[in-house]
Design a protein around this motif. Structure first.
Motif, mmCIF file in Angstrom:
data_model
loop_
_atom_site.group_PDB
_atom_site.id
_atom_site.type_symbol
_atom_site.label_atom_id
_atom_site.label_comp_id
_atom_site.label_asym_id
_atom_site.label_seq_id
_atom_site.Cartn_x
_atom_site.Cartn_y
_atom_site.Cartn_z
ATOM 1 N N ASN A 130 -14.878 13.408 4.485
ATOM 2 C CA ASN A 130 -13.789 12.446 4.267
ATOM 3 C C ASN A 130 -12.665 12.586 5.279
ATOM 4 O O ASN A 130 -11.663 11.867 5.201
ATOM 5 N N SER A 159 -4.468 12.007 1.515
ATOM 6 C CA SER A 159 -4.296 10.598 1.170
ATOM 7 C C SER A 159 -4.590 9.710 2.375
ATOM 8 O O SER A 159 -4.422 10.118 3.530
ATOM 9 N N ARG A 160 -4.996 8.484 2.085
ATOM 10 C CA ARG A 160 -5.162 7.483 3.140
ATOM 11 C C ARG A 160 -3.810 6.918 3.572
ATOM 12 O O ARG A 160 -3.723 6.232 4.587
ATOM 13 N N ASP A 206 -6.061 10.705 -2.770
ATOM 14 C CA ASP A 206 -7.431 10.225 -2.605
ATOM 15 C C ASP A 206 -8.476 11.340 -2.574
ATOM 16 O O ASP A 206 -9.591 11.164 -3.053
ATOM 17 N N ALA A 218 -12.157 11.715 8.309
ATOM 18 C CA ALA A 218 -11.770 10.538 9.101
ATOM 19 C C ALA A 218 -10.852 9.590 8.332
ATOM 20 O O ALA A 218 -10.110 8.806 8.939
ATOM 21 N N GLU A 219 -10.870 9.658 7.015
ATOM 22 C CA GLU A 219 -10.041 8.770 6.197
ATOM 23 C C GLU A 219 -8.676 9.359 5.864
ATOM 24 O O GLU A 219 -7.821 8.676 5.304
ATOM 25 N N VAL A 220 -8.474 10.620 6.218
ATOM 26 C CA VAL A 220 -7.235 11.305 5.861
ATOM 27 C C VAL A 220 -6.112 10.906 6.817
ATOM 28 O O VAL A 220 -6.201 11.112 8.028
ATOM 29 N N ALA A 221 -5.046 10.338 6.263
ATOM 30 C CA ALA A 221 -3.877 9.961 7.063
ATOM 31 C C ALA A 221 -2.725 10.949 6.872
ATOM 32 O O ALA A 221 -1.859 11.076 7.730
#
Length: 225
Positions: free
Chosen positions: A169, A194-195, A120, A171-174
């Protein structure tokens, strides 16, 4: 009276372990006694019904076959993915050869890496300030261990490092991976995120990430050193 004593003594020494050991030591036991295979009964693991030893063995073989088929399909899928990555890395190298300036190298890297590794977010951080926004202060200090290891790191990226690389971005990183970029000296870092929490995990193979790092290093070297 005396004739029954040996029989009693023998029966007392028979255990499950001794029977198992005897059958292992005499693998041809049932070949001379095939009728036993149909008369011996065991419990079916799924239905709980009593079945013959042969039926039970067929079930075991069927389960083993199913397990092997599953493993084979997993290996086939891995091989297909590796082939896809190999083709796309080759295509990526061709695109990098067309890039004549540093901004072109950076843009090609960010666009193609996201596509190749189906991720992502992509971040490129250079140690040298080139005036294009990729140079960031304290990058070398924050990623000291990664630069020292000189190999891609998957999954083991802390929150501060994620914020540094992916900024808005973060906060969206898993899950994330970091590829150190270096020739004789360190050039910078390439970050992939990536999410999906399972996309980049500790212990996963990083051969293709290493190849990716080599390609990006070669393209950047002429512009940042």
């Amino acid at each position: 009276m005396t004739t029954s004593q040996p029989t009693q003594a023998v029966s007392e020494t028979v255990t499950e372990e001794s029977v198992e050991r005897y059958l292992k030591d005499h693998p041809g036991f049932f070949e001379c006694r095939p009728q036993l295979l149909t008369t011996m009964k065991v419990q079916h693991p799924t239905t709980g019904q009593t079945v013959s030893l042969i039926e039970r063995q067929v079930t075991v073989l069927r389960e083993q076959n199913h397990s092997l088929e599953k493993k084979l399909m997993e290996l086939v899928e891995i091989a297909r993915e590796n082939e896809r990555l190999s083709r796309q890395l080759h295509s990526f190298s061709s695109e990098l050869l067309k890039a004549r300036t540093l901004p072109e190298v950076i843009a090609t890297t960010q666009d193609k890496v996201r596509e190749i590794f189906q991720t992502d977010f992509v971040a490129l951080c250079l140690l040298k300030d080139t005036g294009d926004g990729t140079g960031r202060e304290n990058c070398d200090k924050l990623f000291t261990e990664i630069f020292a290891g000189d190999t891609p790191v998957c999954g083991s990226i802390n929150a501060e490092q994620i914020r540094f690389l992916f900024q808005g971005n973060a906060a969206e990183v898993a899950s994330a991976a970091v590829v150190p970029l270096r020739t004789t000296d360190a050039i910078g870092l390439l970050g992939l995120a990536s999410r999906d929490a399972q996309r980049f995990i500790p212990g996963m193979g990083h051969l293709f990430l290493s190849h990716l790092g080599d390609l990006v290093c070669s393209a950047l070297a002429a512009h940042v050193q």
